[in-house]
Design a protein around this motif. Structure first.
Motif, PDB file in Angstrom:
ATOM      1  N   ILE A  18      12.390  14.648  14.720  1.00 41.79           N
ATOM      2  CA  ILE A  18      12.907  15.319  13.527  1.00 41.79           C
ATOM      3  C   ILE A  18      11.712  15.760  12.703  1.00 41.79           C
ATOM      4  N   THR A  19      11.671  17.043  12.357  1.00 38.63           N
ATOM      5  CA  THR A  19      10.661  17.572  11.451  1.00 38.63           C
ATOM      6  C   THR A  19      11.402  18.289  10.338  1.00 38.63           C
ATOM      7  N   LEU A  20      11.316  17.745   9.144  1.00 42.44           N
ATOM      8  CA  LEU A  20      11.949  18.385   7.994  1.00 42.44           C
ATOM      9  C   LEU A  20      10.925  19.287   7.326  1.00 42.44           C
ATOM     10  N   GLU A  21      11.216  20.564   7.315  1.00 44.31           N
ATOM     11  CA  GLU A  21      10.308  21.567   6.776  1.00 44.31           C
ATOM     12  C   GLU A  21      10.430  21.666   5.256  1.00 44.31           C
ATOM     13  N   PHE A  32      20.808  10.698  10.088  1.00 45.33           N
ATOM     14  CA  PHE A  32      20.288  10.662  11.449  1.00 45.33           C
ATOM     15  C   PHE A  32      20.552   9.296  12.098  1.00 45.33           C
ATOM     16  N   GLY A  33      21.512   8.566  11.583  1.00 39.60           N
ATOM     17  CA  GLY A  33      21.804   7.234  12.093  1.00 39.60           C
ATOM     18  C   GLY A  33      22.353   7.252  13.511  1.00 39.60           C
ATOM     19  N   ARG A  42       9.215  13.337  10.805  1.00 38.39           N
ATOM     20  CA  ARG A  42       8.163  13.870   9.930  1.00 38.39           C
ATOM     21  C   ARG A  42       8.832  14.490   8.717  1.00 38.39           C
ATOM     22  N   LEU A  43       8.480  13.978   7.526  1.00 38.00           N
ATOM     23  CA  LEU A  43       9.058  14.478   6.281  1.00 38.00           C
ATOM     24  C   LEU A  43       8.072  15.387   5.566  1.00 38.00           C
ATOM     25  N   THR A  65       6.386   9.719   9.529  1.00 38.31           N
ATOM     26  CA  THR A  65       5.217  10.180   8.786  1.00 38.31           C
ATOM     27  C   THR A  65       5.667  11.119   7.669  1.00 38.31           C
ATOM     28  N   VAL A  66       4.897  11.104   6.591  1.00 37.98           N
ATOM     29  CA  VAL A  66       5.225  11.892   5.406  1.00 37.98           C
ATOM     30  C   VAL A  66       4.041  12.784   5.074  1.00 37.98           C
ATOM     31  N   ASP A  67       4.326  14.034   4.742  1.00 37.01           N
ATOM     32  CA  ASP A  67       3.283  14.965   4.318  1.00 37.01           C
ATOM     33  C   ASP A  67       2.484  14.331   3.182  1.00 37.01           C
ATOM     34  N   THR A  68       1.178  14.423   3.245  1.00 39.66           N
ATOM     35  CA  THR A  68       0.300  13.759   2.267  1.00 39.66           C
ATOM     36  C   THR A  68       0.437  14.312   0.848  1.00 39.66           C
ATOM     37  N   THR A  69       1.068  15.488   0.697  1.00 40.77           N
ATOM     38  CA  THR A  69       1.245  16.057  -0.643  1.00 40.77           C
ATOM     39  C   THR A  69       2.610  15.726  -1.243  1.00 40.77           C
ATOM     40  N   ASN A  70       3.425  14.943  -0.558  1.00 39.22           N
ATOM     41  CA  ASN A  70       4.725  14.565  -1.094  1.00 39.22           C
ATOM     42  C   ASN A  70       4.514  13.630  -2.295  1.00 39.22           C
ATOM     43  N   PRO A  71       5.083  13.960  -3.473  1.00 43.21           N
ATOM     44  CA  PRO A  71       4.854  13.139  -4.664  1.00 43.21           C
ATOM     45  C   PRO A  71       5.746  11.892  -4.754  1.00 43.21           C
TER      46      PRO A  71
END
Length: 159
Positions: A18-21, A32-33, A42-43, A65-71
């Motif tokens: 799963i890749t959430l854009e 997604f259960g 990937r968020l 994994t989470v994008d490093t810019t996610n606040p």
């Protein structure tokens, strides 16, 4: 599309990644259960809310994994888990997750149904482990340091 509703991709056998854009802001309960072959999530930077149980009972889930810019969320220090940054709460994890130092709470159902999870170390910063956090996993080894400050382990966190 701004969010993924509850059960939208539940029980989808073909879902492996799963890749959430960017633009997705919300992932609802069990969106997604019960995906038996899901291995990685990937968020993006815009996700603001992931409900508990969003990835419940995904037996082969390895990494989040989470994008490093996610606040709002992170997957600090390569922990391969979903951490709510402001509260230092581990929301969800997989078989390759390591609970990082600084985490104070492991959310209810964080690893529920991850049968590929065989061992875990609880850092001494964890104070609370929520309901069913480790239920129906493949855990064979749990390490809790002697100086651990665990305040509360809710009923049935491990079965």
């Amino acid at each position: 599309v701004y969010g993924i509703a509850s059960g939208t991709f539940q029980e989808k056998e073909n879902v492996q990644t799963i890749t959430l854009e960017s633009g997705i802001t919300y992932v609802d309960y069990s969106a997604f259960g019960y995906c038996p072959n899901l291995r990685s999530v990937r968020l993006c930077d815009t996700v603001e809310k992931v409900e508990t149980n969003a990835f419940i009972y995904c037996p082969k889930l390895e990494t989040i994994t989470v994008d490093t810019t996610n606040p709002v969320y992170d997957s600090r220090n390569g922990c391969n888990g979903l951490v709510e940054t402001a509260t230092n709460t581990l929301i969800a994890g997989g078989s390759r997750s390591a609970i990082p130092e600084g985490i104070v709470r492991i959310e209810s159902n964080a690893f529920h149904g991850c049968t590929s999870l065989t061992e875990i170390t609880i850092p001494n910063t964890v104070k609370t482990i929520g309901w069913y956090a480790f239920t129906d996993t493949g855990l064979k080894s749990i390490y809790i340091p002697a100086i651990c400050n665990l305040f509360c382990i809710w009923c049935c966190c491990y079965r």
